[in-house]
Design an enzyme around this catalytic site. Structure first.
Site, short mmCIF file in Angstrom:
data_model
loop_
_atom_site.label_atom_id
_atom_site.label_comp_id
_atom_site.label_asym_id
_atom_site.label_seq_id
_atom_site.Cartn_x
_atom_site.Cartn_y
_atom_site.Cartn_z
N ASP A 61 -2.03 -16.11 29.68
CA ASP A 61 -2.25 -17.07 31.01
C ASP A 61 -3.31 -15.91 31.24
O ASP A 61 -3.19 -14.99 31.91
CB ASP A 61 -1.02 -16.13 31.87
CG ASP A 61 -0.33 -16.77 33.34
OD1 ASP A 61 -0.02 -17.56 33.94
OD2 ASP A 61 -1.70 -15.43 34.19
N TYR A 63 -9.79 -14.69 37.97
CA TYR A 63 -9.17 -13.43 37.47
C TYR A 63 -10.87 -13.40 36.55
O TYR A 63 -11.36 -12.30 36.43
CB TYR A 63 -8.45 -13.50 35.93
CG TYR A 63 -6.62 -13.68 36.39
CD1 TYR A 63 -6.90 -13.34 37.99
CD2 TYR A 63 -6.25 -14.00 35.17
CE1 TYR A 63 -5.43 -13.55 37.74
CE2 TYR A 63 -4.95 -14.24 36.21
CZ TYR A 63 -4.58 -13.83 36.73
OH TYR A 63 -2.64 -14.25 36.75
N HIS A 100 -3.09 -21.63 42.91
CA HIS A 100 -2.13 -19.88 42.49
C HIS A 100 -1.10 -19.42 43.49
O HIS A 100 -1.22 -18.26 43.63
CB HIS A 100 -3.87 -18.93 42.53
CG HIS A 100 -3.75 -17.33 41.67
ND1 HIS A 100 -4.97 -17.07 41.20
CD2 HIS A 100 -3.03 -17.77 41.39
CE1 HIS A 100 -4.54 -15.86 40.09
NE2 HIS A 100 -3.04 -15.99 41.01
#
Length: 274
Positions: free
Chosen positions: A46, A51, A109
Site C-alpha cells: 500500500d 508518500y 486519499h
C-alpha cells in the site's frame, strides 16, 4: 527454512487481509523493505502519490523477482487532482512511477469536499478503472455522508474505505455503515503508531496467547473483518506482523480490546484536509 506465511484474502476484495504499508519511507528504504517483505510472504503493498515513494515500491517489486500476478498493489490520488481529467492523469503518473500497467486498487486519499470536488474525483476514478488503469477503486478517510454523496451519483459504489482504525479508535459506527453499503473497511495505522505497546490490557491479552502485542492487535483487526496494512522497516517485525493466522482471540479478548475505544485520532490535524 520454513515456507513464508501468506495472508488469506478477503472474500469480496480478493486482497490479502494483511499487507505492508510504506508511509514515511524514502525510495531506497521502500525498495529494500518491499523486496524483503515480498520474500517473507507479503503479497499486498500500500502506497500513495503523496508518500513520494512509488518509484521505490516499483523497484522493490522488480528486485523481488515475483510475478506481478501474485501481488496486490494499492496507491492513492492526492487532493491536488480532484477532477475527472486530473484524476486519470494522476493515475497514469502513479503507474509510470510504479513501472506497472495497472494497480489492483486505486483510492481517493482524502475527500476534498469543497464545491463537491470529491464527487469529481470519484468520476475520475471510475474513468481510470474503465481505462484499465485500476482493477478496483475505493476511497480513504471518507465520512458516511461523503460516501452517500458518491453512492447518490448512481455509478459504482466504492469497494473500500481505508480509515484510521485501532483499539483506541475502533470506528464501530462507520464500519456498520460500510457493512450496510457493501464497502470493505481497511485499517490504516492499525497499531496506533506504536501507542498500543504501552497499554497493559493489550500486554495481558498478548501474554495469554504467547504472542506480541502487535500480533494480538493485528489479530483483532483480522477477526473483526478488517483488511490492514501495518508499516515496518524492521525485518523481524515484518515476520512478526504477518504471523497472526495460527491463533484465535476469544470473545473476552475481543470485547476487552473493543472496550479500549476512546475515539483517539493519532494525528487530528490530518482531518482538516477533508
Amino acid at each position: 527454512m520454513s515456507a513464508p506465511i501468506v495472508a488469506p484474502v478477503h472474500p469480496i476484495l480478493r486482497m490479502p487481509l494483511l499487507g505492508l504499508g510504506v508511509f514515511d519511507m524514502d525510495d531506497e528504504t521502500t525498495a529494500r523493505i518491499v523486496s524483503t517483505a515480498i520474500g517473507l510472504g507479503y503479497r499486498s503493498i500500500d502506497t500513495a502519490a503523496i508518500y513520494g515513494n512509488e518509484l521505490g515500491v516499483g523497484e522493490g517489486i522488480r528486485r523481488s523477482g515475483i510475478d506481478r500476478s501474485e501481488l496486490f498493489v494499492t496507491t492513492k490520488l492526492w487532493i491536488d487532482a480532484h477532477d475527472e481529467v486530473a484524476a486519470v492523469r494522476a493515475a497514469e503518473q502513479s503507474l509510470e512511477r510504479l513501472g506497472l500497467d495497472h494497480v489492483d486498487l486505486y483510492l481517493i486519499h482524502w475527500p476534498y469536499s469543497a464545491g463537491g470536488r470529491h464527487r469529481d474525483a470519484w468520476r475520475g476514478l471510475e474513468a481510470a478503472k474503465k481505462a484499465g488503469l485500476a482493477h478496483a477503486i475505493g476511497v480513504s478517510n471518507f465520512s458516511p455522508e461523503q460516501l452517500d454523496d458518491l453512492v447518490a451519483l448512481g455509478g459504482e459504489v466504492p469497494l473500500v474505505n481505508q480509515i484510521e482504525v485501532h483499539p483506541f479508535h475502533t470506528r464501530s459506527a462507520e464500519r456498520a455503515v460500510h457493512d450496510a453499503l457493501g464497502v470493505v473497511t481497511e485499517s490504516w495505522s492499525p497499531l496506533a503508531r506504536g501507542r498500543v505497546f504501552g497499554e497493559p490490557r493489550l500486554a495481558s491479552i498478548a501474554a495469554k496467547h504467547d504472542v506480541s502485542v502487535a500480533q494480538a492487535v493485528l489479530r483483532w483487526h483480522v477477526q473483526s473483518g478488517l483488511v490492514t496494512v501495518p508499516k515496518s522497516a524492521d525485518p523481524g517485525r515484518l515476520v512478526e506482523n504477518l504471523d497472526v493466522f495460527d491463533f484465535v482471540l476469544d470473545e473476552d479478548d475481543m470485547t476487552a480490546i473493543d472496550a479500549l475505544d476512546r475515539g483517539e485520532n493519532i494525528e487530528p490535524d490530518y482531518y482538516r484536509l477533508a
